[in-house]
Design a protein around this motif. Structure first.
Motif, PDB file in Angstrom:
ATOM      1  N   PHE A 191      46.635  40.569  30.655  1.00  0.00           N
ATOM      2  CA  PHE A 191      47.853  40.980  31.478  1.00  0.00           C
ATOM      3  C   PHE A 191      47.449  41.749  32.598  1.00  0.00           C
ATOM      4  O   PHE A 191      48.407  41.972  33.588  1.00  0.00           O
ATOM      5  N   VAL A 192      46.326  42.139  32.814  1.00  0.00           N
ATOM      6  CA  VAL A 192      45.881  43.086  33.977  1.00  0.00           C
ATOM      7  C   VAL A 192      44.923  42.215  34.873  1.00  0.00           C
ATOM      8  O   VAL A 192      45.135  42.124  35.927  1.00  0.00           O
ATOM      9  N   LEU A 193      43.942  42.182  34.181  1.00  0.00           N
ATOM     10  CA  LEU A 193      42.572  41.605  34.884  1.00  0.00           C
ATOM     11  C   LEU A 193      42.697  40.304  35.360  1.00  0.00           C
ATOM     12  O   LEU A 193      42.372  39.910  36.665  1.00  0.00           O
ATOM     13  N   PHE A 194      43.304  39.438  34.658  1.00  0.00           N
ATOM     14  CA  PHE A 194      43.550  38.032  35.169  1.00  0.00           C
ATOM     15  C   PHE A 194      44.529  37.730  36.122  1.00  0.00           C
ATOM     16  O   PHE A 194      44.364  37.201  37.130  1.00  0.00           O
ATOM     17  N   PRO A 195      45.700  38.573  35.958  1.00  0.00           N
ATOM     18  CA  PRO A 195      46.496  38.436  37.130  1.00  0.00           C
ATOM     19  C   PRO A 195      46.161  38.847  38.454  1.00  0.00           C
ATOM     20  O   PRO A 195      46.260  38.454  39.624  1.00  0.00           O
ATOM     21  N   LEU A 196      45.330  39.997  38.250  1.00  0.00           N
ATOM     22  CA  LEU A 196      44.614  40.674  39.324  1.00  0.00           C
ATOM     23  C   LEU A 196      43.748  39.913  40.143  1.00  0.00           C
ATOM     24  O   LEU A 196      43.677  39.927  41.403  1.00  0.00           O
ATOM     25  N   ILE A 197      42.811  39.186  39.435  1.00  0.00           N
ATOM     26  CA  ILE A 197      41.818  38.289  39.931  1.00  0.00           C
ATOM     27  C   ILE A 197      42.326  37.025  40.665  1.00  0.00           C
ATOM     28  O   ILE A 197      41.902  36.649  41.600  1.00  0.00           O
ATOM     29  N   VAL A 198      43.371  36.648  39.766  1.00  0.00           N
ATOM     30  CA  VAL A 198      43.935  35.299  40.705  1.00  0.00           C
ATOM     31  C   VAL A 198      44.753  35.827  41.816  1.00  0.00           C
ATOM     32  O   VAL A 198      44.476  35.112  42.796  1.00  0.00           O
ATOM     33  N   LEU A 199      45.524  36.976  41.705  1.00  0.00           N
ATOM     34  CA  LEU A 199      46.408  37.294  42.874  1.00  0.00           C
ATOM     35  C   LEU A 199      45.440  37.768  44.189  1.00  0.00           C
ATOM     36  O   LEU A 199      45.672  37.434  45.321  1.00  0.00           O
ATOM     37  N   SER A 200      44.241  38.493  43.992  1.00  0.00           N
ATOM     38  CA  SER A 200      43.372  39.096  44.920  1.00  0.00           C
ATOM     39  C   SER A 200      42.743  37.430  45.482  1.00  0.00           C
ATOM     40  O   SER A 200      42.232  37.705  46.586  1.00  0.00           O
ATOM     41  N   GLY A 201      42.414  36.664  44.545  1.00  0.00           N
ATOM     42  CA  GLY A 201      41.444  35.393  45.056  1.00  0.00           C
ATOM     43  C   GLY A 201      42.547  34.871  46.057  1.00  0.00           C
ATOM     44  O   GLY A 201      42.130  34.427  46.965  1.00  0.00           O
ATOM     45  N   LEU A 202      43.804  34.558  45.904  1.00  0.00           N
ATOM     46  CA  LEU A 202      44.902  33.953  46.393  1.00  0.00           C
ATOM     47  C   LEU A 202      45.013  34.668  47.847  1.00  0.00           C
ATOM     48  O   LEU A 202      45.131  33.976  48.753  1.00  0.00           O
TER      49      LEU A 202
END
Lengths: 278, 73
Positions: A191-202
């Motif tokens: 709930f923290v690292l996965f969304p963070l890494i996807v959004l920062s990648g986008l």
């Protein structure tokens, strides 16, 4: 009630159904994605091995918080990492490895040789696999009760210090559900690292900057998003190392069985319930 | 029984996992992906087409964000 007696004569706890099918499939897809995204990501990082903080870009001053460099010295090429103003000689690992100038060594990148375009091709392919699996897993978890397994309860918070002490002593409890520390670790990743890494990648995508300008504001600039992406990767690598160590220490056969078949051998003080197996 | 100490069996399995993880990372076995005649290339390229199409749908007529002069050095 019939007691469970193992071949060694010890009384065993019930076999409980812990991992839902969607969780098991997602786990192994993510495990593969993790490795391929990590190796291809380090390949992409090698194309410009520095991280910045701030929304500005240009050359007037240096806002790099991390840079992997190679220096020409009398003794040959030396690798160097500059992090928050500190300088460390990292020849052989970072900056210079295999007598070659490269930030991360050949064994840590995909492909092993320098090739940004192949790195990007592989990275974006597995980024899609990760995101599609994440969405499918989240939808399934709404219905199969997995979110309830992950959500920390009041008693979890109360038991957290005791659970930390148990883990520090290598005393692992095999309960019906995850321990407070397990919930904390898994929830942080999901709930923290996965969304963070996807959004920062986008946020690093120019097209996405046009479509969703709020992404750039959210991270405070494209360069900061790149730094956040890298830090999230570092946390995921740390999670992976601890995850494997805990799995081995808590009983690799039982832990692997539960993430392959779903069935988990609980401790003998865990009360049997309907749906359990012997 | 002292439950604090790592048993030899556990140490060995820990070492085994560490070694296999090292082998997984420490090889160029996946370099074939980069070859032009690799059969995986079209598979990976398909993801690029997907990215392109999805981005065109999301972007629509939006233009690139503009930055103030103060944000450029």
């Amino acid at each position: 009630m019939a007691k469970n007696i193992s071949t060694s004569g010890r009384i065993r706890g019930p076999l409980v159904y812990q991992q839902r099918a969607a969780t098991r499939v997602a786990h192994w897809v993510w495990a593969a994605c993790f490795f391929l995204l990590l190796l291809s990501g380090l390949q992409i990082f090698n194309a410009h091995p520095a991280l910045y903080v701030g929304s500005e870009s240009g050359w007037e001053y240096d806002n790099a918080i991390l840079a992997i460099l190679a220096d020409e010295t009398d003794g040959g090429l030396r690798g160097r990492v500059r992090v928050f103003g500190m300088s460390l000689d990292t020849t052989g690992l970072l900056g210079v490895s295999g007598d070659e100038q490269r930030a991360f060594p050949a064994w840590a990148t995909l492909p092993s040789y320098q090739d940004l375009s192949i790195g990007r091709l592989v990275h974006f392919f597995f980024a899609w696999v990760l995101v599609v699996t994440l969405i499918a897993w989240a939808v399934a978890s709404l219905f199969n009760g997995h979110f309830r397994q992950l959500a920390p309860t009041v008693s979890d918070l109360r038991n957290l210090p005791g659970d930390m002490a148990d883990h520090a002593r290598g005393r692992f409890r095999h309960g019906r559900n995850y321990s407070p520390l397990q919930k904390l670790a898994y929830a942080s990743v999901l709930f923290v690292l996965f969304p963070l890494i996807v959004l920062s990648g986008l946020t690093m995508s120019p097209a996405m900057n046009a479509a969703w300008p709020w992404l750039v504001d959210l991270f405070g600039g494209r360069q900061t998003a790149r730094t956040v992406h890298f830090l999230a990767m570092a946390f995921l690598v740390a999670f992976f190392i601890i995850h494997i160590a805990m799995m081995v220490l808590a009983g690799p056969f039982n832990e692997l069985r539960s993430i392959v078949t779903g069935w988990y051998r609980a401790d003998k003080d865990v009360a049997p319930s309907t749906g359990d197996r012997a | 029984m002292n439950r604090l100490v790592l048993s030899r069996r556990r140490l060995l399995s820990l070492g085994g996992v560490a070694a296999s993880a090292h082998m997984l990372a420490g090889c160029d076995q996946l370099d074939f992906i980069g070859r032009d005649d690799s059969r995986l290339r079209p598979v990976f390229s398909a993801a690029s087409s997907l990215t392109y199409r999805v981005q065109r749908v999301i972007v629509g007529d939006a233009l690139a964000p503009e930055f103030a002069e103060s944000e450029i050095r």
